[in-house]
Design an enzyme around this catalytic site. Structure first.
Site, mmCIF file in Angstrom:
data_model
loop_
_atom_site.group_PDB
_atom_site.id
_atom_site.type_symbol
_atom_site.label_atom_id
_atom_site.label_comp_id
_atom_site.label_asym_id
_atom_site.label_seq_id
_atom_site.Cartn_x
_atom_site.Cartn_y
_atom_site.Cartn_z
ATOM 1 N N ALA A 63 0.843 -1.203 0.000
ATOM 2 C CA ALA A 63 0.000 0.000 0.000
ATOM 3 C C ALA A 63 0.877 1.252 0.000
ATOM 4 C CB ALA A 63 -0.968 -0.040 1.181
ATOM 5 N N SER A 64 0.465 2.275 0.707
ATOM 6 C CA SER A 64 1.136 3.572 0.579
ATOM 7 C C SER A 64 2.535 3.610 1.184
ATOM 8 C CB SER A 64 0.279 4.642 1.237
ATOM 9 O OG SER A 64 -1.010 4.607 0.684
ATOM 10 N N THR A 65 2.908 2.555 1.899
ATOM 11 C CA THR A 65 4.215 2.601 2.558
ATOM 12 C C THR A 65 5.359 2.689 1.557
ATOM 13 O OG1 THR A 65 4.220 0.197 2.633
ATOM 14 C CG2 THR A 65 3.497 1.334 4.615
#
Lengths: 369, 635
Positions: B330-332
């Site tokens: 995801a956004s990591t």
């Protein structure tokens, strides 16, 4: 007093004891007790029991030494007859022991009739052959062989290869000593050779055949039937020249050796006392055998000569077969090492034989004096 | 019936005949005795050495003696795996006079169950009479005391002690330490194939997983030997010689057990994993996967019931989520992509986009949405990371293309084994054209590339890979191999493992690192940062990135509503972070399954762990300041 001193030897002779023979026998028995103590896990129990047997056997020997040979000659045919009768009885009604029918139970006592035959056969043969002048005629020899053959077969059927071998040789020795012609010996040897395959295929039991094959190549079955002979040879071989020392034999102390205090006791002895001990032992046996042959040749009548000679040579067969089988020279047949092995019945019979030998030795000396 | 005499007997002739025959017999006797003697001479003199060797071979046996397994400590010397004596009640049948009476008496004394007695009897029948047979395998202290007081009544019965592995922290370290268990057939085949069977001749257990397996060779040690004299039954008569075994090496891990326990506490009741490392060295300070299980169960042989419970659990406790769990990042991974965009010159510090909440491609019907309805407005790269703008990264991914992304992200270790000292690791997946062709036999569509920008679309990572990629960012391209083992103890001195480092990511403009790291700072510390709430009022300055991974595709015109989605399809909460911002010594990656959004469900977890860590550090500093010894040393 002085008379007693000078007659000390005579005193033993009056008891019909051959001092030299007795000394040799007792020495070997002593060696036997030492070896039994060592091989039996150093427990006095076995030694005590063996001592009791030796006592009994010596008593029998003393008793028989008192019996005149004339009497023995007279009862020989009965002893033989009863013996054969009982052997038949064993085959028909005998008890099984270790897979072989050897024991006869008379209600009050159990015994092996084959032991009687060990003495009855040479008695019978000597008595029969010595009736006529020597060397025996062909018909006498033929009947003689028949007399040997019957108990031999009966015992082999039990099956007890060792004893039947001893009994056959005791009879054959009588015939040989009586002057069996060399021509006939050659023929018999040839027939014997021809008889071997018949024995193999028709008379021998599987376990006996196994013994022979194992003997020919013990390493083929090192953990099975070859185990005994391999372990025995290891015991003897590792004894070396001077042995591992009394009570120090690892093969016997750590129980690698089977039948340590009975049939394979010679391996224990060889391991602990080495070749030097073995030579000493062989010399003692030779003393006894030569003394026996000497007594035989000095005996007064043919019956006594033949009987003494046969008993002595049979004793030698014992020694030879046992040492031969334990050291891998002969197949394993159940023959104990005389005077050394732990065991009862055969010891009594053996010493009974020596009793007869002493009777022959001393009686005739007394007579000749 | 008197026999007819045809000839008169010639007594002297007969005597001569007999004497001759007796003489010949004597010769035979001598000959055969000579034969015996010759044979014995051959055995006892010629072949003496051969038979002596065989006689010794008969009686002398080499018995292997197992070495003691090395112990495992945490970085502060707390013992994590130890060898404990276990006591068993054993009977040597041979030494017992009346077995039945003895067993009956013991049964009433020790409260033996019918099963224990039956097992004893069936075991007894398989063994020789002088071998000890266990009547009860794990004696409690009360059992030991009770029997010891009554031992004199039971000749032939005794308490035997054996060392057995024990993990005092039970399920806190299971996936990390692994466990030892009885050597099975497959282990044995492997040992034989690698020529180690002799070394394990007397060893009971072998490492099956984790550190116990990875460092099996170091932990095991070298077998020793006892030279004994045995009898034909194999019974030991006496010991002739003893060559002691060389015990296994004691290992010191980078792991801090207190931190590890804190991590476990944080994941209580959740499914997920956390990896904490020291970015300066790559050391792993904590690595935990929940749910876990007690490794001690496996040491003594787990029951079928317990095992099937573990294996059939939907929560998969056997899986090491920290190294094998495959999560969409995801956004990591936005900061990583940002760096790639800056380096490729696709964006610069000042490039902006306008985000209305949706992203479209020309001639494509599909609409990609931002997580924030209505969008973030005008954003540059820094803000895009801080607020976790999706549209910015959709566009960036589109412009980079999957080939650039694959190449760039592989350098950060995605799709690669991390090289951690554990065998249980997954390389997870960094998708590429080639992979899609091979795996799905489909071409890579442009539509596949867009969601890669927000760490979705086939891409998945392990928490360990995440923390490693973060460390590469922190270290401006340097990669230190993640390492659980800190060193080995040699004569009570710690001999440290060397740090294995490589330059993983090269940049043309070093200031690009500053831009990316600053955006991570902003995520935690600036006004709109997604982790700002979680990290309010910390004593330290940290940086990080949140992530929320969708597991459930919402239809083009639907709203995602948590209540309507089944538990196992809810979003995963992700977080990566580090502290202190200026001199990082703590970096963390968190994945919590089906927990919801990363800012509210993963970031607070990171916060409390950082708080704990720095409080502890503070304590250590305070302590060493007060201690006169260290004061002297530090001068």
């Amino acid at each position: 007093m002085t008379e007693l001193k000078t007659n000390k030897a005579t005193y033993l002779e009056r008891l019909h004891i051959d001092a030299f023979l007795l000394f040799c026998l007792l020495s070997l028995m002593f060696v036997g007790l030492l070896t039994i103590y060592s091989s039996g896990g150093q427990e006095m129990d076995l030694v005590y029991r063996q001592l009791i047997r030796l006592g009994l056997a010596l008593t029998v020997m003393f008793a028989l030494a008192q019996v005149p040979t004339l009497f023995l000659r007279r009862i020989s045919v009965y002893a033989y007859g009863i013996g054969v009768f009982m052997l038949v009885g064993v085959l028909l009604f005998g008890d099984m022991g270790k897979g072989a029918q050897r024991w006869l139970d008379l209600g009050f006592v159990r015994f092996q009739p084959s032991e009687i035959m060990k003495l009855a056969v040479p008695l019978m043969l000597a008595a029969y052959v010595s009736r006529r002048s020597l060397p025996p005629k062909f018909s006498t020899i033929l009947i003689g062989f028949g007399l040997v053959f019957i108990p031999t077969i009966l015992i082999a059927k039990q099956p007890d290869l060792g004893t039947s071998l001893l009994i056959a040789s005791s009879g054959i020795f009588v015939l040989f000593l009586a002057g069996l012609s060399w021509k006939l010996i050659t023929v018999i040897a040839g027939l014997g050779g021809a008889f071997t395959p018949i024995m193999w295929f028709f008379l021998m039991k599987d376990y006996q055949k196994q013994r022979v094959t194992t003997f020919l190549d013990p390493e083929s079955d090192p953990l099975g039937s070859g185990y005994h002979i391999i372990q025995s040879k290891i015991a003897i071989g590792s004894g070396g020249l001077d042995g591992k020392g009394w009570l120090q034999g690892t093969q016997s102390q750590l129980e690698f050796l089977p039948e340590r205090h009975t049939d394979f006791i010679f391996a224990v002895f060889s391991e602990e006392f080495g070749l030097i001990g073995v030579i000493g032992l062989l010399i003692m046996y030779l003393f006894i055998i030569f003394r026996g042959l000497y007594i035989a040749s000095r005996a007064q009548d043919p019956f006594s000569k033949l009987l003494a000679g046969s008993i002595t040579l049979t004793f030698f067969v014992y020694v030879f077969v046992n040492m031969g089988m334990v050291s891998g020279l002969l197949p394993v047949v159940g023959v104990p090492l005389p005077l050394i092995s732990y065991g009862g019945t055969s010891m009594v019979t053996l010493l009974a034989g020596f009793g007869i030998l002493m009777s022959i030795s001393t009686q005739q000396r007394l007579l000749s004096r | 019936m008197a026999p007819k005499r045809q000839t008169i007997r010639d007594h002297s002739a007969e005597a001569n005949l007999f004497a001759r025959r007796a003489f010949i017999s004597g010769l035979f006797v001598v000959f055969f005795m000579g034969l015996i003697l010759l044979n014995l001479y051959n055995l006892q003199i010629n072949q003496f050495e051969d038979y002596q060797t065989r006689s010794n071979g008969n009686r002398i046996k080499l018995l292997p003696v197992a070495p003691n397994r090395g112990l495992i400590y945490d970085r502060n010397g707390v013992i994590l795996a130890e060898n404990r004596p276990v006591f068993s009640l054993e009977v040597i049948t041979e030494q017992v006079d009346d077995l039945e009476a003895t067993i009956n008496d013991l049964a009433s004394l020790m409260n033996l169950s019918e099963e224990e007695i039956q097992e004893f009897h069936s075991e007894r029948k398989k063994l020789r009479r002088f071998k000890p047979v266990a009547l009860r395998k794990h004696l409690s202290h009360q059992d030991v005391a009770l029997f010891s007081a009554n031992q004199h009544k039971f000749p032939g019965v005794s308490i035997e002690a054996r060392l057995s592995r024990h993990y005092p922290f039970e399920d806190s370290l299971t996936h990390l330490l692994g466990y030892v268990s009885r050597i099975n057939k497959r282990d044995l085949e492997h040992l034989e194939a690698t020529d180690q069977a002799a070394n394990y001749a007397d060893t009971h257990d072998i490492g099956k997983q984790g550190i116990e397996k990875y460092y099996e060779t170091m932990l095991h040690g070298q077998v020793g030997y006892q030279q004994v004299e045995v009898n034909n039954q194999g019974r030991i008569i006496r010991v002739l010689d003893f060559q002691p075994p060389i015990p296994g090496q004691d290992l010191v891990l980078n792991v801090d057990i207190k931190l590890q326990q804190k991590v476990q506490e944080q994941l209580e009741g959740k499914r997920g994993a956390i990896v904490i490392s020291d970015p300066r060295t790559g050391s792993i300070l904590a690595l935990y996967s929940n749910p876990s299980y007690d490794p001690n169960l496996f040491v003594d042989g787990i029951s079928q019931k317990e095992y099937s419970k573990l294996i059939n659990s939907r929560a998969s406790p056997l899986l090491n989520r920290a190294t094998q769990g495959r999560y969409p990042p995801a956004s990591t991974i936005k900061p990583h992509l940002a760096l790639l965009g800056l380096e490729k010159g696709i964006i610069d510090k000042d490039s902006t986009i306008r985000d209305y909440g949706t992203y479209r491609l020309r001639n494509v019907d599909h609409v990609w949405r931002d997580w924030k309805k209505g969008g973030h407005g005008v954003v540059d790269v820094t803000k895009s990371v801080e607020v976790s703008c999706d549209v910015f990264f959709y566009d960036l991914a589109y412009k980079l293309g999957i080939d650039n992304i694959h190449e760039g992200m592989t350098k950060f270790g995605f799709g690669q084994f991390s090289g951690i000292d554990l065998n249980e690791e997954s390389a997870a997946l960094m998708p590429s054209r080639g992979w899609k062709r091979a795996r799905h036999n489909e071409p890579w569509y442009i539509g596949d590339t867009i969601p890669v920008g927000i760490g979705q679309s086939f891409w998945n990572v392990t928490p360990l890979q995440l923390v490693q990629s973060l460390n590469i960012l922190i270290n401006r391209g340097m990669r230190h191999n993640p390492q659980l083992l800190r060193g080995v103890l040699q004569e009570n001195q710690l001999v440290e493992q060397p740090i294995k480092s490589t330059r993983a990511v090269e940049v043309h403009k070093p200031e690009n690192w500053d831009i990316v790291l600053d955006s991570l700072y902003g995520t935690v510390n600036r006004k709109h940062g997604t982790a700002r709430n979680a990290f309010r009022n910390t004593d330290y300055i940290s940086a990080g990135k949140t992530g929320t991974a969708q597991l459930f595709s919402v239809g083009q015109d639907e709203e995602y509503e948590e209540e309507n989605v089944s538990l196992y399809l809810r979003d995963n909460a992700m977080y990566i972070g580090y502290a202190p911002y200026d001199k990082p010594e703590f970096s963390i990656a968190i994945a919590i399954e089906n927990a919801g959004g990363g800012s509210s469900n993963a970031a607070p977890v990171a916060r409390s762990l950082m708080d704990f860590y720095f409080e502890q550090q503070q304590g250590v500093i305070a302590q060493s300041a007060n201690s006169p010894n260290t004061a002297v040393n530090s001068q």
